[in-house]
Design an enzyme around this catalytic site. Structure first.
Site, PDB file in Angstrom:
ATOM      1  N   GLU A 174       0.837  -1.198   0.000  1.00 42.53           N
ATOM      2  CA  GLU A 174       0.000   0.000   0.000  1.00 42.53           C
ATOM      3  C   GLU A 174       0.878   1.257   0.000  1.00 42.53           C
ATOM      4  O   GLU A 174       0.631   2.209  -0.738  1.00 42.53           O
ATOM      5  CB  GLU A 174      -0.919  -0.032   1.230  1.00 42.53           C
ATOM      6  CG  GLU A 174      -2.092   0.917   1.136  1.00 42.53           C
ATOM      7  CD  GLU A 174      -3.028   0.779   2.349  1.00 42.53           C
ATOM      8  OE1 GLU A 174      -2.794  -0.075   3.221  1.00 42.53           O
ATOM      9  OE2 GLU A 174      -4.010   1.539   2.397  1.00 42.53           O
ATOM     10  N   GLY A 215      -8.619   4.936   7.122  1.00 41.55           N
ATOM     11  CA  GLY A 215      -9.446   4.827   8.308  1.00 41.55           C
ATOM     12  C   GLY A 215      -8.832   3.848   9.308  1.00 41.55           C
ATOM     13  O   GLY A 215      -8.939   4.034  10.514  1.00 41.55           O
ATOM     14  N   ALA A 216      -8.171   2.796   8.781  1.00 40.63           N
ATOM     15  CA  ALA A 216      -7.633   1.779   9.673  1.00 40.63           C
ATOM     16  C   ALA A 216      -6.104   1.737   9.693  1.00 40.63           C
ATOM     17  O   ALA A 216      -5.521   1.205  10.629  1.00 40.63           O
ATOM     18  CB  ALA A 216      -8.183   0.404   9.299  1.00 40.63           C
ATOM     19  N   THR A 218      -2.191   3.820   8.300  1.00 42.65           N
ATOM     20  CA  THR A 218      -1.558   4.990   7.691  1.00 42.65           C
ATOM     21  C   THR A 218      -0.169   4.574   7.214  1.00 42.65           C
ATOM     22  O   THR A 218       0.476   3.725   7.841  1.00 42.65           O
ATOM     23  CB  THR A 218      -1.510   6.173   8.679  1.00 42.65           C
ATOM     24  OG1 THR A 218      -1.075   7.345   7.977  1.00 42.65           O
ATOM     25  CG2 THR A 218      -0.579   5.930   9.856  1.00 42.65           C
TER      26      THR A 218
HETATM   27  O1  LIG Z   1     -14.789  13.891   2.899  1.00 44.58           O
HETATM   28  C1  LIG Z   1     -14.189  13.320   3.813  1.00 44.58           C
HETATM   29  N1  LIG Z   1     -13.887  13.981   4.966  1.00 44.58           N
HETATM   30  C2  LIG Z   1     -13.219  13.404   5.975  1.00 44.58           C
HETATM   31  N2  LIG Z   1     -12.784  12.149   5.956  1.00 44.58           N
HETATM   32  C3  LIG Z   1     -13.068  11.432   4.842  1.00 44.58           C
HETATM   33  C4  LIG Z   1     -13.767  11.962   3.734  1.00 44.58           C
HETATM   34  N3  LIG Z   1     -13.880  11.003   2.792  1.00 44.58           N
HETATM   35  C5  LIG Z   1     -13.266   9.919   3.286  1.00 44.58           C
HETATM   36  N4  LIG Z   1     -12.795  10.168   4.525  1.00 44.58           N
HETATM   37  C6  LIG Z   1     -12.056   9.274   5.426  1.00 44.58           C
HETATM   38  O2  LIG Z   1     -10.911   8.814   4.752  1.00 44.58           O
HETATM   39  C7  LIG Z   1     -10.547   7.549   5.297  1.00 44.58           C
HETATM   40  C8  LIG Z   1     -10.398   6.593   4.126  1.00 44.58           C
HETATM   41  O3  LIG Z   1      -9.931   5.405   4.630  1.00 44.58           O
HETATM   42  P1  LIG Z   1     -10.065   4.040   3.835  1.00 44.58           P
HETATM   43  O4  LIG Z   1     -11.466   3.617   3.764  1.00 44.58           O
HETATM   44  O5  LIG Z   1      -9.333   4.199   2.564  1.00 44.58           O
HETATM   45  O6  LIG Z   1      -9.341   3.081   4.847  1.00 44.58           O
HETATM   46  P2  LIG Z   1      -7.965   2.246   4.763  1.00 44.58           P
HETATM   47  O7  LIG Z   1      -7.097   2.907   3.747  1.00 44.58           O
HETATM   48  O8  LIG Z   1      -7.374   2.345   6.149  1.00 44.58           O
HETATM   49  O9  LIG Z   1      -8.366   0.861   4.427  1.00 44.58           O
HETATM   50  C9  LIG Z   1     -11.661   7.146   6.256  1.00 44.58           C
HETATM   51  O10 LIG Z   1     -11.285   7.473   7.576  1.00 44.58           O
HETATM   52  C10 LIG Z   1     -12.816   8.035   5.837  1.00 44.58           C
HETATM   53  O11 LIG Z   1     -13.679   8.319   6.901  1.00 44.58           O
HETATM   54 CA   LIG Z   2      -7.183   3.871   1.782  1.00 45.14          CA
END
Ligand SMILES: O=c1[nH]cnc2c1ncn2[C@@H]1O[C@H](COP(=O)(O)OP(=O)(O)O)[C@@H](O)[C@H]1O
Ligand SMILES: [Ca+2]
Length: 509
Positions: A174, A215-216, A218
């Site tokens: 990633e 979200g989970a 970084t």
């Molecule tokens: O418009 C927004 N404002 C604030 N946060 C957002 C917005 N759109 C997406 N996010 C956040 O971005 C993050 C995207 O994480 P993702 O779903 O890609 O998780 P991961 O990469 O850890 O699997 C999540 O925390 C989601 O809430």
């Molecule tokens: Ca992501």
């Protein structure tokens, strides 16, 4: 005086010879030009497509890319032509009814069928990569994560695309693919820097580091100046004739949603049904079901037996207190390397510029801290977050009626978390802060790991520079035409001067 009959015949014969010669001459030129153009005409514009589904912890996005087939191995030619947000949560949230995970993708997959021309669909590769949400599910219950992936697979196979598989990508991948994406889009792999070797003091244009906040999890990825002390964090790439030693680390549980879960898990008291939370605006309340809170891998360290099932979170909007709570989830006490970021993870000195994307961008953009034309200092950013946290929830809601409540209510926490992660976690300071660009899109394509993933799996990034043609197609044709004309003219002059004397002798002219 009337000319003799023989002389008249000779003259008409001589005229015919010139007409035929002239005709042949023009024909030769036309043939040369036509052959040069036809032979070297570039192949008809042949557009290729690729589809990648980013199955994140919070939601799934589908990306469609296109590129000219004949320029496949050039850099910067792949463009994002469509992005579709899948309705509902991330696929890992369907663990209780896995069959729904696949069905959730239908709307976006149908959209993809409308975007990719029918005659290209069979050859269009389709990939799904799942990230930290599925990584967590597979750690807790591998059987369930397999069921979710099978459900997704069964649905994707129904489409006429060239399905290439659905899998959980590692945190290392990633980080690496995010780094490849942004540097590909920024054109960092193109420079022919051979001339720089004449000036050993000068460095070529450096790559950008990549900071991805999900979200989970970084990810932090960059080319450091010093050695990478831990093999787990070290990647080696050879791209377009250059070698890169890249540092990368993915912190599972340090995406912003899981970081918030950690805070809840650590601050909730076993018997209290109320949690006064400084990371939410005053006047904001939220009910949190805490029955499953400690089943999560990310909250296991804070496990305690609770006598309550629901906790009401009440915002107190105190930035300093929020910051103090946030800092507690970064363990900076132990390090077995020469230097660490946090939780005992090796990190070399920060080096060069960084592109910060995904939630880094969403949050900083909302707080008006992502404007590249009006960059803000670290101190300005802290002040902005502090002010936002101190605003009453009602006022915030009125000002941003269209913003999703989930995001809006968490911007105080998210802003505080991002600044802490960057400053205390990764070690950016007031000076190096200026090297961070918060980016959503680069040249029309979203910054994220998906483009790098596709480029890699379709072998579109060659290890060595493809041999470059010395001339463009147009230049080649022009050169061919001019040389042919010169050649014909020279032959004609030689022929005329040789022939003149013979013709004179024979009385043709
Ligand atoms: O418009 C927004 N404002 C604030 N946060 C957002 C917005 N759109 C997406 N996010 C956040 O971005 C993050 C995207 O994480 P993702 O779903 O890609 O998780 P991961 O990469 O850890 O699997 C999540 O925390 C989601 O809430
Ligand atoms: Ca992501």
């Amino acid at each position: 005086m009337e000319q003799p009959r023989g002389t008249k015949q000779k003259k008409s014969c001589q005229k015919n010879v010139f007409i035929i010669l002239g005709f042949l001459f023009i024909l030769a030129i036309i043939t040369i030009i036509t052959v040069a153009i036809i032979q070297n005409k570039p192949l008809e514009k042949n557009v290729k497509y690729g589809i990648v589904l980013d199955a994140g912890s919070s939601h799934t996005n589908l990306y469609i890319y296109e590129w000219p087939a004949e320029k496949e191995n050039d850099t910067g030619v792949v463009k994002q032509v469509d992005m579709c947000k899948v309705d509902g949560p991330g696929i890992s949230s369907y663990y209780k009814e896995p069959e729904k995970a696949g069905l959730s993708l239908k709307k976006c997959m149908d959209e993809a069928k409308g975007v990719v021309p029918e005659n290209r669909q069979r050859e269009t590769p389709l990939y799904l990569g799942a990230t930290a949400g599925m990584r967590l599910l597979s750690m807790v219950n591998p059987g369930l994560s397999d069921q979710v992936l099978s459900s997704v697979e069964n649905n994707l196979e129904l489409y006429p695309f060239d399905y290439q598989g659905a899998r959980i990508i590692t945190g290392q991948e990633e980080g690496a693919y995010g780094w490849i994406t942004i540097n590909y889009l920024l054109g960092k792999f193109v420079q022919d820097e051979s001339w720089l070797s004449f000036f050993p003091g000068l460095k070529g244009s450096e790559t950008f580091g990549a900071l991805d906040l999900g979200g989970a999890s970084t990810q932090i990825t960059f080319v450091p100046e010093n050695d990478i002390e831990s093999p787990d964090n070290s990647l080696h790439f050879r791209l377009y004739g250059r070698s890169y030693n890249v540092y990368t680390h993915s912190f599972l549980c340090y995406g912003k949603d899981q970081a918030l879960q950690q805070l809840f898990a650590s601050n909730i008291k076993p018997t209290d049904t109320i949690l006064q939370d400084p990371c939410f605006n005053v006047g904001y309340t939220r009910n949190v079901n805490v029955t499953g809170l400690y089943k999560n891998h990310c909250t296991a360290a804070y496990r305690k037996s609770l006598n309550v099932t629901n906790v009401q979170v009440i915002g107190t909007g105190n930035h300093d207190q929020c910051l103090q709570n946030v800092l507690e989830i970064f363990n900076r006490s132990q390090c077995t390397y020469s230097r660490c970021s946090f939780n005992g993870v090796f990190q070399p000195h920060l080096q060069g510029d960084f592109g910060a994307f995904s939630a880094f961008f969403f949050v900083m953009d909302f707080l008006k801290l992502a404007d590249i034309k009006n960059p803000k200092s670290l101190e300005d950013a802290k002040e902005t977050v502090r002010k936002f946290c101190s605003r009453p929830w009602q006022e915030v809601k009125v000002e941003f009626p269209k913003t999703k409540e989930k995001y809006l209510s968490e911007y105080c926490f998210s802003g505080t978390y991002i600044l802490s992660l960057l400053e205390v976690g990764y070690g950016f300071n007031s000076t190096s802060w200026d090297s961070i660009r918060f980016v959503g899109k680069i040249s029309g394509s979203d910054a994220g790991w998906t483009l790098g993933y596709m480029l890699n799996l379709t072998n579109m990034i060659p290890a060595e520079l493809p041999p470059s043609r010395p001339l463009s197609h147009e230049g080649y044709v022009a050169l061919m035409v001019v040389s042919s004309l010169v050649l014909v003219a020279v032959l004609l002059i030689i022929w005329l001067s040789c022939c003149k004397e013979k013709c004179l002798e024979k009385g043709i002219i």
